[in-house]
Design an enzyme around this catalytic site. Sequence first.
Site, mmCIF file in Angstrom:
data_model
loop_
_atom_site.group_PDB
_atom_site.id
_atom_site.type_symbol
_atom_site.label_atom_id
_atom_site.label_comp_id
_atom_site.label_asym_id
_atom_site.label_seq_id
_atom_site.Cartn_x
_atom_site.Cartn_y
_atom_site.Cartn_z
ATOM 1 N N MET A 98 5.928 1.851 -7.021
ATOM 2 C CA MET A 98 6.776 0.780 -7.231
ATOM 3 C C MET A 98 5.982 -0.427 -6.447
ATOM 4 S SD MET A 98 10.184 2.772 -5.982
ATOM 5 C CE MET A 98 11.489 1.299 -6.003
ATOM 6 N N GLY A 184 6.622 -2.486 -1.304
ATOM 7 C CA GLY A 184 6.042 -1.338 -1.867
ATOM 8 C C GLY A 184 6.191 0.041 -1.589
ATOM 9 N N SER A 185 6.136 0.956 -2.687
ATOM 10 C CA SER A 185 6.536 2.321 -2.375
ATOM 11 C C SER A 185 6.560 3.084 -3.346
ATOM 12 C CB SER A 185 8.104 2.305 -1.635
ATOM 13 O OG SER A 185 9.165 1.506 -2.584
ATOM 14 N N ARG A 186 6.865 4.623 -3.110
ATOM 15 C CA ARG A 186 6.800 5.335 -3.992
ATOM 16 C C ARG A 186 8.075 6.260 -4.174
ATOM 17 N NH1 ARG A 186 2.028 9.663 -3.200
ATOM 18 N NH2 ARG A 186 3.602 11.350 -3.530
#
Length: 215
Positions: A98, A184-186
């Site tokens: 993301m 931002g990330s996953r």
Amino acid sequence: MPHSSSSAPRGRVRLARGASPWLLPTVATAAVSLSRARRSGRWAALAVPTTALAAGMLWFFRDPDREIAQGRVISPADGVVQSIMPWKDGRTRVAIFMSPLNVHVNRAPLAGTVTSVEHIPGGFVPAFNKESENNERVVWHFDTELGDIEMVQIAGAVARRIVPYVPQDTKVEQGERIGLIRFGSRVDVYLPEGIEVAVEVGQPTTAGVTRLDRD
């Protein structure tokens, strides 16, 4: 027929729960700067970046309503498929990256009961980096018609807070909002053995809309 995730009018965009600690100070500063800009050149100079930052925050923390798609497993996150990896126990991990431009509200990949929500401390390297395996994360388990489903929210270099919306033992509908990762990330989803993956690496995903499994 697809089912709606809420009774709100189609096209309505709300702000994500958990956004207030970031959003309110930014918007307040922009409002003060704008109100004083006509009387002071210093405030006028400050009004430009603060207003731009506030607009960016409003965009980042948007939480649009979605028409939830049909399918056994749907994407919990907006983003791009970063990797698809077979696991030793027969499951398949689908990792979704993301970026800060994506909607960061995550949704339940299946209907079921939340059996655990575990916060695990860790680092904050970029979520696209292999070292992100050791990042701060929240591990979810859902009891579903397909058995136990694991989902992991992983913090990134900027994201320093994961905000779960529902506690353990909560029953959730497929596509229901369950949490937020700031910036931002996953998000990783582990598909059970025997479930064929319907997405490919590099493919964009939409939370509650993109189907991850194939019939």
